[in-house]
Design a protein around this motif. Structure first.
Motif, short mmCIF file in Angstrom:
data_model
loop_
_atom_site.label_atom_id
_atom_site.label_comp_id
_atom_site.label_asym_id
_atom_site.label_seq_id
_atom_site.Cartn_x
_atom_site.Cartn_y
_atom_site.Cartn_z
N SER A 1 0.85 -1.21 0.00
CA SER A 1 0.00 0.00 0.00
C SER A 1 0.87 1.24 0.00
O SER A 1 0.60 2.22 -0.70
N GLN A 2 1.95 1.19 0.79
CA GLN A 2 2.87 2.34 0.83
C GLN A 2 3.55 2.56 -0.51
O GLN A 2 3.70 3.68 -0.97
N ILE A 3 3.96 1.46 -1.12
CA ILE A 3 4.62 1.57 -2.43
C ILE A 3 3.68 2.23 -3.43
O ILE A 3 4.05 3.17 -4.14
N VAL A 4 2.42 1.78 -3.44
CA VAL A 4 1.44 2.35 -4.37
C VAL A 4 1.26 3.85 -4.11
O VAL A 4 1.24 4.66 -5.03
N SER A 5 1.21 4.21 -2.82
CA SER A 5 0.96 5.63 -2.52
C SER A 5 2.11 6.52 -3.01
O SER A 5 1.91 7.68 -3.32
N LYS A 6 3.32 5.94 -3.10
CA LYS A 6 4.46 6.75 -3.59
C LYS A 6 4.66 6.63 -5.10
O LYS A 6 5.32 7.45 -5.71
N LEU A 7 4.10 5.55 -5.67
CA LEU A 7 4.40 5.26 -7.07
C LEU A 7 3.61 6.12 -8.04
O LEU A 7 4.13 6.58 -9.06
#
Ligand code: ADP
Ligand code: ASP
Ligand code: MG
Length: 439
Positions: A71-77
């Motif tokens: 979820s964190q990766i998606v929020s930064k991607l």
């Protein structure tokens, strides 16, 4: 067409995924093969292992932690609401699928399906990223064309036919993305090419399309002359032959999956190792011939077991070795290093699944001695007979390390030694100091 494979670290964070865009956005046609993001396959293994042992709560905790990471990766991607939504939906569907296995009894096929989620996630996220940046690409599902046969070997004819059919659907496209590591087996179930197998996928795809070059992008600037995990002051080798690289990969150089050189070697397709963190560096090129530096590199492989069969009566009799090797054949156990004397033969294996049966069968032919926890050290270079003194330099370097087996002359390009696993790091350091650093 080129094949570019990016390993776990190269796709390990949102920043790293973004940094791949300029590397793959070229005018030439490219197939991009991605591993799972660093650490994901390990977590998936842990999840599967806990489910196998019926430790559902532990499995659920690992799943939850992994889902939070994604979820964190998606929020930064992603930048736009549309792609943030797409990314979150993607994660939800993959993690709901993984969670579904906590609710039913667990089989080996489900384990493979769980392990496949890492590569499915990384490729789908990268595809969305390119789409958001308006870089046109096609996501090719590896499960539609990568296949292993009943013997767990790649079915290269099937791969070639089915990959070509997939590519023919998109005659005007030039950027394709697919998953490393994952495949189907002869029964159509989800399977994989074993740990580190994305390199093998890249090489098999390279051979299937007769690529101009296969590039393995990783976290180091090419093939080093020693294992940087154990030895300081190793340096990059600019050129290796297919034989040299295959030997080093098979005997423990983690930078390449052990089988990944062969498909490209068969067709003479160059393999280039490159560093994602330093993309302008030329890296290492692996091709049919290489420049003939005497000793090029050293690799080591752990968890080796030696089996010695002693028999004064039988060695000189015809067929003794055949009988010995038949035992290994029956139990599908590859033999790596072999040494013989008039009264005994010693072999090494790294797969002890059938050790008990092998031992029992071999005792029909003589006294059997088994020693575990050994390491193979493989020194690769140009050992053609005229070059004097190379073996002396190796043995001088290892003067204080007990050596259990030596294999020299099997090929022109390697000397293989067996030492106790506890002596491996010391042996690698001594060889590096004496053969390379003091040169
Ligand atoms: P990836 O995730 O990109 O597939 P790997 O971890 O499988 O990367 O392989 C790269 C690692 O291999 C390097 O970080 C290095 O620690 C290790 N390695 C072992 N032997 C060698 C060697 N001879 N040359 C370069 N790297 C090596
Ligand atoms: N993701 C798989 C692994 O960690 C395959 C690979 O990275 O090559 O082993
Ligand atoms: Mg790897």
């Amino acid at each position: 067409m080129k094949v570019l494979k990016f390993g776990g670290t190269s796709v390990g964070t949102s920043e790293r995924l973004k940094a791949l865009m300029p590397i793959v956005n070229k005018d030439e046609p490219i197939i991009v093969v991605l591993s799972a993001m660093a650490g994901t396959t390990n977590s998936l293994f842990e999840i599967a292992e806990n489910l196998r042992k019926d430790k559902k709560q532990i499995a659920e905790k690992i799943i939850q932690k992994l889902e939070e990471n994604y979820s964190q990766i998606v929020s930064k991607l992603f930048k736009s609401e549309t792609f943030l939504k797409k990314g979150n939906e993607l994660i939800l569907s993959h993690f709901n699928y993984i969670k579904s296995f906590t609710k039913k009894s667990f089989t080996i096929h489900q384990e493979k399906a769980i392990l496949a989620q890492g590569e499915l996630l990384s490729t789908a996220l990268f595809h969305f990223l390119l789409e958001e940046e308006k870089i046109q690409s096609i996501l090719l599902p590896a499960l539609n064309f990568m296949r292993i046969d009943r013997g767990a070997e790649p079915d290269e004819y099937y791969i070639q036919e089915n990959l070509k059919r997939e590519l023919q659907k998109y005659p005007n496209e030039k950027l394709f993305i697919t998953q490393g590591y994952i495949c189907r087996n002869a029964f159509g179930e989800i399977d994989n090419l074993k740990r580190g197998g994305s390199d093998y996928t890249a090489s098999l795809i390279g051979a299937a399309i007769n690529a101009d070059e296969v590039q393995i992008w990783t976290d180091i600037d090419g093939f080093h002359n020693g294992d940087p995990r154990y030895v300081d002051n190793t340096s990059v080798i600019r050129e290796l032959s297919f034989e040299e690289a295959a030997e080093l990969a098979y005997f423990g150089a983690k930078i390449l999956h052990p089988s990944s050189v062969r498909p490209c070697k068969d067709l003479g397709i160059p393999v280039r190792l490159k560093n994602t963190m330093n993309s302008s560096d030329e890296g290492t090129i692996i091709k049919s011939t290489s420049n003939g530096k005497e000793i090029k590199a050293i690799a080591a492989k752990d968890n080796i077991t030696t089996i010695k069969i002693k028999s004064g009566r039988m060695l000189l009799a015809y067929g003794f070795l055949r009988k010995v090797f038949e035992v290994f054949e029956i139990y599908k156990t590859p033999v790596d290093v072999i040494t013989t004397s008039e009264v005994a033969v010693s072999v090494t294996i790294d797969n002890c699944d059938h050790l008990g049966c092998i031992r029992d069968e071999l005792s029909r032919y003589g006294t059997v001695e088994v020693v575990e926890d050994q390491s193979i050290i493989c020194v690769v270079g140009d050992f053609i007979a005229e070059r004097k003194g190379l073996a002396r330099r190796i043995f001088n370097a290892l003067a204080d390390i007990p050596i259990r087996m030596i294999s020299y002359g099997g090929s022109d390009h390697n000397v293989t030694l067996l030492v106790k696993q506890d002596d491996k790091v010391k042996a690698l350091q001594l060889l590096n100091e004496n053969l390379f650093t003091n040169e």
